[in-house]
Scaffold this motif. Structure first.
Motif, PDB file in Angstrom:
ATOM      1  N   ALA A   1       0.828  -1.215   0.000  1.00  0.00           N
ATOM      2  CA  ALA A   1       0.000   0.000   0.000  1.00  0.00           C
ATOM      3  C   ALA A   1       0.856   1.256   0.000  1.00  0.00           C
ATOM      4  N   GLN A   2       2.015   1.209   0.635  1.00  0.00           N
ATOM      5  CA  GLN A   2       2.895   2.381   0.661  1.00  0.00           C
ATOM      6  C   GLN A   2       3.434   2.735  -0.717  1.00  0.00           C
ATOM      7  N   SER A   3       3.412   1.777  -1.640  1.00  0.00           N
ATOM      8  CA  SER A   3       3.888   2.043  -2.999  1.00  0.00           C
ATOM      9  C   SER A   3       2.820   2.706  -3.865  1.00  0.00           C
ATOM     10  N   LEU A   4       1.605   2.835  -3.339  1.00  0.00           N
ATOM     11  CA  LEU A   4       0.482   3.411  -4.085  1.00  0.00           C
ATOM     12  C   LEU A   4       0.285   4.872  -3.699  1.00  0.00           C
ATOM     13  N   PRO A   5      -0.484   5.622  -4.507  1.00  0.00           N
ATOM     14  CA  PRO A   5      -0.832   6.989  -4.082  1.00  0.00           C
ATOM     15  C   PRO A   5      -1.556   6.954  -2.740  1.00  0.00           C
ATOM     16  N   LYS A   6      -1.337   7.979  -1.924  1.00  0.00           N
ATOM     17  CA  LYS A   6      -2.008   8.042  -0.630  1.00  0.00           C
ATOM     18  C   LYS A   6      -3.522   8.014  -0.824  1.00  0.00           C
ATOM     19  N   LEU A   7      -4.183   7.219  -0.001  1.00  0.00           N
ATOM     20  CA  LEU A   7      -5.631   7.067  -0.089  1.00  0.00           C
ATOM     21  C   LEU A   7      -6.316   8.273   0.533  1.00  0.00           C
ATOM     22  N   LYS A   8      -7.184   8.911  -0.245  1.00  0.00           N
ATOM     23  CA  LYS A   8      -7.939  10.055   0.273  1.00  0.00           C
ATOM     24  C   LYS A   8      -9.136   9.528   1.052  1.00  0.00           C
ATOM     25  N   VAL A   9      -9.099   9.705   2.373  1.00  0.00           N
ATOM     26  CA  VAL A   9     -10.075   9.096   3.265  1.00  0.00           C
ATOM     27  C   VAL A   9     -10.856  10.175   4.015  1.00  0.00           C
ATOM     28  N   ALA A  10     -12.179  10.093   3.947  1.00  0.00           N
ATOM     29  CA  ALA A  10     -13.033  10.930   4.790  1.00  0.00           C
ATOM     30  C   ALA A  10     -13.244  10.188   6.103  1.00  0.00           C
TER      31      ALA A  10
ATOM     32  N   ALA B   1     -24.410  14.169  11.382  1.00  0.00           N
ATOM     33  CA  ALA B   1     -24.018  15.121  10.343  1.00  0.00           C
ATOM     34  C   ALA B   1     -22.646  14.770   9.769  1.00  0.00           C
ATOM     35  N   ALA B   2     -21.748  14.269  10.631  1.00  0.00           N
ATOM     36  CA  ALA B   2     -20.413  13.891  10.156  1.00  0.00           C
ATOM     37  C   ALA B   2     -20.501  12.724   9.173  1.00  0.00           C
ATOM     38  N   ALA B   3     -21.358  11.749   9.466  1.00  0.00           N
ATOM     39  CA  ALA B   3     -21.540  10.622   8.549  1.00  0.00           C
ATOM     40  C   ALA B   3     -22.068  11.111   7.207  1.00  0.00           C
ATOM     41  N   ASP B   4     -23.062  12.001   7.258  1.00  0.00           N
ATOM     42  CA  ASP B   4     -23.635  12.530   6.017  1.00  0.00           C
ATOM     43  C   ASP B   4     -22.603  13.314   5.219  1.00  0.00           C
ATOM     44  N   LYS B   5     -21.829  14.158   5.915  1.00  0.00           N
ATOM     45  CA  LYS B   5     -20.808  14.967   5.233  1.00  0.00           C
ATOM     46  C   LYS B   5     -19.727  14.088   4.614  1.00  0.00           C
ATOM     47  N   ALA B   6     -19.335  13.051   5.327  1.00  0.00           N
ATOM     48  CA  ALA B   6     -18.305  12.156   4.795  1.00  0.00           C
ATOM     49  C   ALA B   6     -18.779  11.491   3.512  1.00  0.00           C
ATOM     50  N   VAL B   7     -20.035  11.064   3.493  1.00  0.00           N
ATOM     51  CA  VAL B   7     -20.612  10.473   2.293  1.00  0.00           C
ATOM     52  C   VAL B   7     -20.645  11.502   1.163  1.00  0.00           C
ATOM     53  N   GLU B   8     -21.011  12.737   1.488  1.00  0.00           N
ATOM     54  CA  GLU B   8     -21.046  13.793   0.475  1.00  0.00           C
ATOM     55  C   GLU B   8     -19.667  14.015  -0.141  1.00  0.00           C
ATOM     56  N   LEU B   9     -18.615  13.930   0.670  1.00  0.00           N
ATOM     57  CA  LEU B   9     -17.258  14.103   0.150  1.00  0.00           C
ATOM     58  C   LEU B   9     -16.915  13.024  -0.869  1.00  0.00           C
ATOM     59  N   VAL B  10     -17.366  11.808  -0.616  1.00  0.00           N
ATOM     60  CA  VAL B  10     -17.157  10.730  -1.582  1.00  0.00           C
ATOM     61  C   VAL B  10     -17.926  11.018  -2.866  1.00  0.00           C
ATOM     62  N   LYS B  11     -19.190  11.386  -2.726  1.00  0.00           N
ATOM     63  CA  LYS B  11     -20.007  11.634  -3.912  1.00  0.00           C
ATOM     64  C   LYS B  11     -19.466  12.796  -4.737  1.00  0.00           C
ATOM     65  N   ALA B  12     -18.790  13.746  -4.074  1.00  0.00           N
ATOM     66  CA  ALA B  12     -18.196  14.883  -4.780  1.00  0.00           C
ATOM     67  C   ALA B  12     -16.840  14.551  -5.380  1.00  0.00           C
ATOM     68  N   GLY B  13     -16.364  13.331  -5.170  1.00  0.00           N
ATOM     69  CA  GLY B  13     -15.077  12.928  -5.717  1.00  0.00           C
ATOM     70  C   GLY B  13     -13.888  13.400  -4.920  1.00  0.00           C
ATOM     71  N   GLU B  14     -14.112  13.875  -3.693  1.00  0.00           N
ATOM     72  CA  GLU B  14     -13.027  14.389  -2.865  1.00  0.00           C
ATOM     73  C   GLU B  14     -12.427  13.331  -1.951  1.00  0.00           C
ATOM     74  N   ALA B  15     -13.057  12.191  -1.829  1.00  0.00           N
ATOM     75  CA  ALA B  15     -12.548  11.097  -1.002  1.00  0.00           C
ATOM     76  C   ALA B  15     -12.768   9.777  -1.725  1.00  0.00           C
ATOM     77  N   GLU B  16     -11.829   8.848  -1.517  1.00  0.00           N
ATOM     78  CA  GLU B  16     -11.887   7.529  -2.170  1.00  0.00           C
ATOM     79  C   GLU B  16     -12.250   6.421  -1.194  1.00  0.00           C
ATOM     80  N   ALA B  17     -12.402   6.755   0.068  1.00  0.00           N
ATOM     81  CA  ALA B  17     -12.735   5.762   1.086  1.00  0.00           C
ATOM     82  C   ALA B  17     -13.331   6.481   2.284  1.00  0.00           C
ATOM     83  N   LEU B  18     -14.005   5.706   3.119  1.00  0.00           N
ATOM     84  CA  LEU B  18     -14.545   6.217   4.375  1.00  0.00           C
ATOM     85  C   LEU B  18     -13.889   5.472   5.524  1.00  0.00           C
ATOM     86  N   MET B  19     -13.758   6.177   6.643  1.00  0.00           N
ATOM     87  CA  MET B  19     -13.195   5.571   7.840  1.00  0.00           C
ATOM     88  C   MET B  19     -14.051   5.952   9.036  1.00  0.00           C
TER      89      MET B  19
END
Length: 326
Positions: A28-37, A94-112
């Motif tokens: 995983a360290q050899s890959l681009p950093k994962l954008k995580v909300a 609200a944090a759960a909803d916002k995190a999902v919105e970030l994914v839908k907007a293409g700003e995050a590739e995963a959720l944590m």
């Protein structure tokens, strides 16, 4: 849907190496950093997981929640807040909803998951309007590092689907195969578990196992080699398979174990954790992006392995068409 994720046994973790997880993290360290909300990281445990993953270069986090609480959680660790983006959300829902919105907007590739209830995060993911559902059934996989076993074992579904139907199991199996391939497993050998290795009309899980194998033969499940029904011993032990005279490319060497239901899977995963000192990294699949579910009691290596698994899944998704939304 339910989520029943257990924390690993940490009693002896300092006394052994974790070669399987180490390999995952190095890849995983050899890959681009994962954008995580990261949804609501408002306690020391969830912020600690973020710090650890950032320091190893695994993730680029976006912290979603009340900024004061997030900074207080970092301060509780006696560490400076890393230079990361914080998106304000007034409470955990609200944090759960916002995190999902970030994914839908293409700003995050995963959720944590942070310090909110798992059901809060999953509720935001699976809702039909504005969620992250796909044509796939959502399912959970443990990626288990079992001492003495040569390869990591993927166990599914031990946390989300209580009593999956045959149709559900098609998705559960396909999710697990896709995960194994993302983890660079080749070939993917899938054992459909039951209490026995023969088809018995009185045991429904044996009928479903046979049906899943035939569906794979017909191309309805792809990417792996399936066999079942298989009992646990002859799925993972060549000697046990030989005693039963089972001739199969899966028997004795399965790397994916598909359990009949949540109860069986949860007991299997916990038995390995608490009796065999196994570690259990976890990931939720079938949504638009991988979901990292961490527990406050998770060990450092387990949290990092979960992030590494998500990074490898996201990388595989980058290289292929996304699942269709519904």
């Amino acid at each position: 849907m339910t989520v029943a994720v257990s924390a690993p046994n940490t009693s002896q973790q300092g006394q052994r190496r974790h070669e399987k997880y180490d390999r995952l993290i190095t890849t995983a360290q050899s890959l681009p950093k994962l954008k995580v909300a990261v949804a609501h990281p408002c306690d020391a445990a969830s912020m600690g997981a973020v710090f650890e993953a950032v320091e190893l270069g695994l993730i680029e986090p976006i912290l979603v929640g009340p900024p004061d609480k997030i900074r207080a959680a970092a301060a509780a660790l006696n560490r400076d807040m890393p230079p990361v983006r914080i998106v304000e959300a007034t409470h955990s829902h609200a944090a759960a909803d916002k995190a999902v919105e970030l994914v839908k907007a293409g700003e995050a590739e995963a959720l944590m998951k942070g310090s909110l209830h798992t059901d809060e995060l999953m509720g935001a993911i699976v809702r039909r309007e504005g969620g992250l559902r796909t044509a796939r059934r959502i399912s959970h996989c443990f990626v288990m590092d079992v001492p003495g076993h040569e390869t990591a074992l993927i166990i599914t579904d031990a946390a989300v689907n209580i009593a999956p139907t045959l149709e559900d199991k098609v998705h559960i199996v396909q999710n697990a195969i896709d995960l194994a391939r993302a983890l660079r497993v080749d070939p993917v050998r899938v054992a459909i578990l039951s209490a026995m290795e023969t088809v018995n009309p009185k045991v429904p899980s044996t009928i479903e196992a046979a049906a899943l194998c035939k569906m794979a033969d017909r191309g309805q499940i792809t990417g792996g080699i399936l066999d079942g029904p298989l009992a646990l011993d002859n799925a993972i032990d060549l000697g046990a398979a030989a005693i039963k005279k089972i001739q199969s490319p899966v028997a004795g060497q399965a790397n994916v174990l598909v359990v009949p239901d949540l109860e069986a899977g949860n007991m299997l995963a916990k038995s390995l954790t608490f009796l065999a000192d196994a570690d259990a990294a976890g990931i939720v699949l079938g949504a638009r992006v991988p979901v990292i579910l961490t527990s406050r009691a998770d060990s450092t290596i387990t949290r990092l392995a979960s992030c590494a698994v998500a990074s490898l899944v996201a990388d595989a998704q980058r290289r292929q068409l996304a699942l269709p939304e519904i």
